[in-house]
Design an enzyme around this catalytic site. Structure first.
Site, PDB file in Angstrom:
ATOM      1  N   GLN A   1      -2.209  -1.833   4.813  1.00 40.57           N
ATOM      2  CA  GLN A   1      -2.524  -0.894   3.731  1.00 40.57           C
ATOM      3  C   GLN A   1      -4.002  -0.955   3.346  1.00 40.57           C
ATOM      4  OE1 GLN A   1       0.567   0.620   2.210  1.00 40.57           O
ATOM      5  NE2 GLN A   1      -0.919   2.177   1.635  1.00 40.57           N
TER       6      GLN A   1
ATOM      7  N   THR B   1       3.425  12.192   3.767  1.00 39.64           N
ATOM      8  CA  THR B   1       3.335  11.250   4.897  1.00 39.64           C
ATOM      9  C   THR B   1       3.751  11.935   6.199  1.00 39.64           C
ATOM     10  OG1 THR B   1       3.834   9.482   3.356  1.00 39.64           O
ATOM     11  CG2 THR B   1       3.943   8.937   5.688  1.00 39.64           C
TER      12      THR B   1
ATOM     13  N   ASP C   1       8.627   3.459  -0.523  1.00 37.38           N
ATOM     14  CA  ASP C   1       8.614   3.121   0.913  1.00 37.38           C
ATOM     15  C   ASP C   1      10.092   3.148   1.323  1.00 37.38           C
ATOM     16  OD1 ASP C   1       6.685   1.940   3.153  1.00 37.38           O
ATOM     17  OD2 ASP C   1       8.505   0.762   3.283  1.00 37.38           O
TER      18      ASP C   1
ATOM     19  N   LYS D   1       1.256  -4.285  -1.405  1.00 37.03           N
ATOM     20  CA  LYS D   1       2.599  -3.845  -1.012  1.00 37.03           C
ATOM     21  C   LYS D   1       3.612  -4.728  -1.721  1.00 37.03           C
ATOM     22  CE  LYS D   1       4.673  -0.867   1.765  1.00 37.03           C
ATOM     23  NZ  LYS D   1       4.300   0.485   2.200  1.00 37.03           N
TER      24      LYS D   1
ATOM     25  N   ASN E   1      12.549  10.048   4.377  1.00 40.37           N
ATOM     26  CA  ASN E   1      11.484  10.894   3.825  1.00 40.37           C
ATOM     27  C   ASN E   1      10.436  11.282   4.863  1.00 40.37           C
ATOM     28  OD1 ASN E   1       8.512  10.724   2.700  1.00 40.37           O
ATOM     29  ND2 ASN E   1       9.760  11.734   1.160  1.00 40.37           N
TER      30      ASN E   1
ATOM     31  N   SER F   1      -1.031  10.136  -2.860  1.00 43.46           N
ATOM     32  CA  SER F   1      -0.814   9.315  -4.057  1.00 43.46           C
ATOM     33  C   SER F   1      -2.115   9.210  -4.860  1.00 43.46           C
ATOM     34  CB  SER F   1      -0.360   7.908  -3.670  1.00 43.46           C
ATOM     35  OG  SER F   1       1.032   7.865  -3.464  1.00 43.46           O
TER      36      SER F   1
HETATM   37  P1  NDP Z   1      13.318   6.076   4.034  1.00 48.46           P
HETATM   38  O1  NDP Z   1      14.037   4.964   3.397  1.00 48.46           O
HETATM   39  O2  NDP Z   1      13.288   7.408   3.402  1.00 48.46           O
HETATM   40  O3  NDP Z   1      13.862   6.284   5.539  1.00 48.46           O
HETATM   41  C1  NDP Z   1      13.857   5.243   6.465  1.00 48.46           C
HETATM   42  C2  NDP Z   1      14.528   5.734   7.747  1.00 48.46           C
HETATM   43  O4  NDP Z   1      14.328   4.746   8.764  1.00 48.46           O
HETATM   44  C3  NDP Z   1      16.015   5.928   7.610  1.00 48.46           C
HETATM   45  O5  NDP Z   1      16.451   6.933   8.484  1.00 48.46           O
HETATM   46  C4  NDP Z   1      16.559   4.570   8.048  1.00 48.46           C
HETATM   47  O6  NDP Z   1      17.901   4.602   8.509  1.00 48.46           O
HETATM   48  C5  NDP Z   1      15.610   4.238   9.175  1.00 48.46           C
HETATM   49  N1  NDP Z   1      15.514   2.783   9.338  1.00 48.46           N
HETATM   50  C6  NDP Z   1      15.227   1.867   8.373  1.00 48.46           C
HETATM   51  N2  NDP Z   1      15.263   0.627   8.881  1.00 48.46           N
HETATM   52  C7  NDP Z   1      15.594   0.772  10.179  1.00 48.46           C
HETATM   53  C8  NDP Z   1      15.803  -0.140  11.236  1.00 48.46           C
HETATM   54  N3  NDP Z   1      15.672  -1.457  11.042  1.00 48.46           N
HETATM   55  N4  NDP Z   1      16.111   0.367  12.461  1.00 48.46           N
HETATM   56  C9  NDP Z   1      16.237   1.712  12.659  1.00 48.46           C
HETATM   57  N5  NDP Z   1      16.059   2.620  11.674  1.00 48.46           N
HETATM   58  C10 NDP Z   1      15.750   2.152  10.474  1.00 48.46           C
HETATM   59  O7  NDP Z   1      11.828   5.518   4.285  1.00 48.46           O
HETATM   60  P2  NDP Z   1      10.495   6.332   4.568  1.00 48.46           P
HETATM   61  O8  NDP Z   1      10.803   7.546   5.353  1.00 48.46           O
HETATM   62  O9  NDP Z   1       9.753   6.453   3.302  1.00 48.46           O
HETATM   63  O10 NDP Z   1       9.681   5.291   5.468  1.00 48.46           O
HETATM   64  C11 NDP Z   1       9.781   5.274   6.898  1.00 48.46           C
HETATM   65  C12 NDP Z   1       8.586   4.542   7.477  1.00 48.46           C
HETATM   66  O11 NDP Z   1       7.371   5.219   7.075  1.00 48.46           O
HETATM   67  C13 NDP Z   1       8.415   3.094   7.045  1.00 48.46           C
HETATM   68  O12 NDP Z   1       7.861   2.359   8.134  1.00 48.46           O
HETATM   69  C14 NDP Z   1       7.377   3.184   5.935  1.00 48.46           C
HETATM   70  O13 NDP Z   1       6.677   1.979   5.753  1.00 48.46           O
HETATM   71  C15 NDP Z   1       6.481   4.272   6.479  1.00 48.46           C
HETATM   72  N6  NDP Z   1       5.645   4.946   5.498  1.00 48.46           N
HETATM   73  C16 NDP Z   1       6.212   5.586   4.426  1.00 48.46           C
HETATM   74  C17 NDP Z   1       5.410   6.233   3.509  1.00 48.46           C
HETATM   75  C18 NDP Z   1       5.971   7.070   2.405  1.00 48.46           C
HETATM   76  O14 NDP Z   1       5.198   7.799   1.776  1.00 48.46           O
HETATM   77  N7  NDP Z   1       7.251   7.027   2.149  1.00 48.46           N
HETATM   78  C19 NDP Z   1       3.934   6.176   3.588  1.00 48.46           C
HETATM   79  C20 NDP Z   1       3.449   5.548   4.817  1.00 48.46           C
HETATM   80  C21 NDP Z   1       4.285   4.947   5.699  1.00 48.46           C
HETATM   81  P3  NDP Z   1      19.087   4.014   7.560  1.00 48.46           P
HETATM   82  O15 NDP Z   1      19.225   4.996   6.461  1.00 48.46           O
HETATM   83  O16 NDP Z   1      20.260   3.928   8.479  1.00 48.46           O
HETATM   84  O17 NDP Z   1      18.616   2.667   7.098  1.00 48.46           O
END
Ligand code: NDP
Length: 445
Positions: free
Chosen positions: A111, A210, A166, A126, A241, A377
């Site tokens: 970050q 994002t 996140d 974080k 998301n 943000s």
């Molecule tokens: P969400 O919780 O909205 O979605 C996460 C998604 O990833 C879900 O579909 C989830 O499936 C899947 N997932 C989580 N853990 C695992 C795993 N161990 N193996 C396979 N699939 C997995 O999170 P976000 O969309 O916000 O975040 C996704 C990624 O983007 C993360 O790496 C986060 O750090 C990164 N990110 C997010 C930002 C944001 O603004 N939100 C900003 C920058 C980066 P399930 O529901 O089955 O767990």
């Protein structure tokens, strides 16, 4: 790796035992920094590397809460305030059972560089918890959020540390966290947290930022080879998301998005993912992605496997760390992969990154490609500070401008350091230099 860097890396590994993801993130950055230290010995003299790898503050706390059956539960909460040379600590909160200090530190370390690349006045941090929101009722998640904030509130503030969402922390959780902060402090301090709802201090486009930003970065990267998303076959991991908004923007640019996933499996829909159904299943009903295939004729579900089994020209990993490994990369390259842009943080393993780069695949690391979320943000913080609310169009235009600048900064830096097209090198050096210079200016603190 250069001798000085190797020496510091050894210290970091020894001082932070067992934190595998943190080691991986530091190693990846250090592998890029040799030429910078050669040009700038002042960074070595002032121990900038050693200081960068040691968070300014690490907070670990107990989060007690009561579940729906009346049983008392205990989770562990974290906030790692990594570096505030460029501005208040800024970075999301992750609620997932895999969370431990090593994950929070890898995310916080990344970050710092990401926030630097945005060009906005924000430091890096974080946090999160090993709390698993899956299968928990809304009441349980709210009580957990309230307990989490009951400790966190004393460490955060508009000028100190500004959390956001996140994995496992979306708009609903941000509401409950902010509500508890407001209640404890008796202050409507909008700038203390981002990702808020638009009617109570949030910014339009923050939810989309994002995923949209990742695709905008990829679009500009593809353009360096005369390519575009139009007609491109795309696969996306995750269906949260970031994934949903990456799909939305890629489709708007003419891409044919054929697959997405969750932690249990993936769906393939050769007719193109129907976002309305996906949103209903994942966002509204909070069901596994398998339900998408059940509701959409022609789509099928594959359990317990990764989405990278599906051929693609552009792959967008938008789920979690280390989810695309060397075997996946090899398969995808053999099937004609052209580009990878990371919506998630560190989703591609080091071996896979090396393989993609040596195969000539365009590869955008998360700290650059997914920086649109934190950048927006920062735009939310600007609106909060001026008690203003910008239109969707204006905010999206700002996001597009920021992503273009991040892309060009990475590309130009890579070229300046003799490795054109290497976005890893460009992002690490450009991100590092700005933070390092600020640290030098602020003295030994
Ligand atoms: P969400 O919780 O909205 O979605 C996460 C998604 O990833 C879900 O579909 C989830 O499936 C899947 N997932 C989580 N853990 C695992 C795993 N161990 N193996 C396979 N699939 C997995 O999170 P976000 O969309 O916000 O975040 C996704 C990624 O983007 C993360 O790496 C986060 O750090 C990164 N990110 C997010 C930002 C944001 O603004 N939100 C900003 C920058 C980066 P399930 O529901 O089955 O767990």
């Amino acid at each position: 790796m250069q001798v000085q860097l190797e020496r510091v890396l050894e210290q970091v590994l020894a001082r932070n035992p067992g934190e595998r993801e943190f080691h991986q993130a530091v190693t990846e950055v250090f592998e890029s920094l040799g030429p910078v230290l050669e040009r700038n010995p002042q960074y070595v003299d002032a121990a900038v590397l050693e200081r960068l790898c040691e968070p300014e503050r690490q907070i670990i706390f107990r989060v007690p809460w009561v579940d729906d059956t009346g049983q008392v539960r205990i989770n562990r909460g974290f906030r790692v305030e990594f570096n505030s040379a460029l501005g208040p600590f800024k970075g999301g909160l992750r609620f997932h059972p895999s969370v431990y200090l090593g994950i929070v530190k890898f995310l916080g370390f990344e970050q710092v560089f990401k926030n630097s690349l945005t060009g906005m006045p924000i430091g890096g941090g974080k946090g999160g918890s090993d709390f698993d929101p899956r299968g928990r009722s809304a009441g349980e998640v709210m009580r957990f959020c309230q307990s989490f904030m009951t400790e966190l509130y004393r460490h955060i503030g508009e000028y100190t540390d500004v959390p956001a969402g996140d994995i496992g922390v979306g708009g609903r959780e941000i509401g409950w966290l902010f509500g508890q902060y407001k209640r404890i402090t008796n202050r409507y301090e909008s700038g203390v947290i981002t990702g808020k709802g638009v009617t109570w201090g949030g910014s339009l486009v923050r939810t989309e930022a994002t995923g949209y930003g990742t695709v905008l970065f990829a679009e500009r990267m593809l353009a360096t080879r005369g390519l575009s998303f139009d007609g491109m076959r795309v696969t996306v991991s995750g269906s949260g998301n970031v994934a949903i908004h990456a799909i939305e923007k890629a489709q708007a640019l003419g891409a044919h998005v054929v697959a997405c996933s969750d932690s249990l499996g993936y769906v393939v829909d050769e007719a193109g993912i129907d976002l309305e159904i996906l949103r209903q299943v994942r966002e509204v009903e909070r069901l596994p992605v398998a339900e998408y295939a059940a509701r959409r004729s022609g789509a099928h579900y594959v359990a317990s496997a990764r989405v990278w089994q599906v051929d693609a020209q552009v792959a967008l990993p938008c789920a979690t760390q280390n989810e695309l490994d060397e075997n996946d990369a090899k398969r995808l390259v053999d099937a004609g992969l052209l580009a990878v842009a990371e919506g998630a943080n560190m989703p591609t393993t080091p071996g896979a990154v090396a393989l993609l780069q040596s195969a000539g695949v365009l590869y955008a690391p998360g700290k650059a490609a997914n920086a649109g979320g934190v950048a927006t943000s920062a735009l939310e913080m600007q609106q909060n500070a001026s008690r203003d609310a910008w239109s969707f169009e204006h905010t999206e235009e700002r996001l597009a401008g920021i992503m273009a600048r991040i892309h060009d900064n990475c590309a130009e830096t890579a070229e300046e350091y003799g490795d054109p097209g290497n976005y890893v090198l460009g992002a690490n050096i450009a991100g590092f230099t700005k933070v390092a210079d600020a640290m030098l200016a602020l003295g030994v603190v």
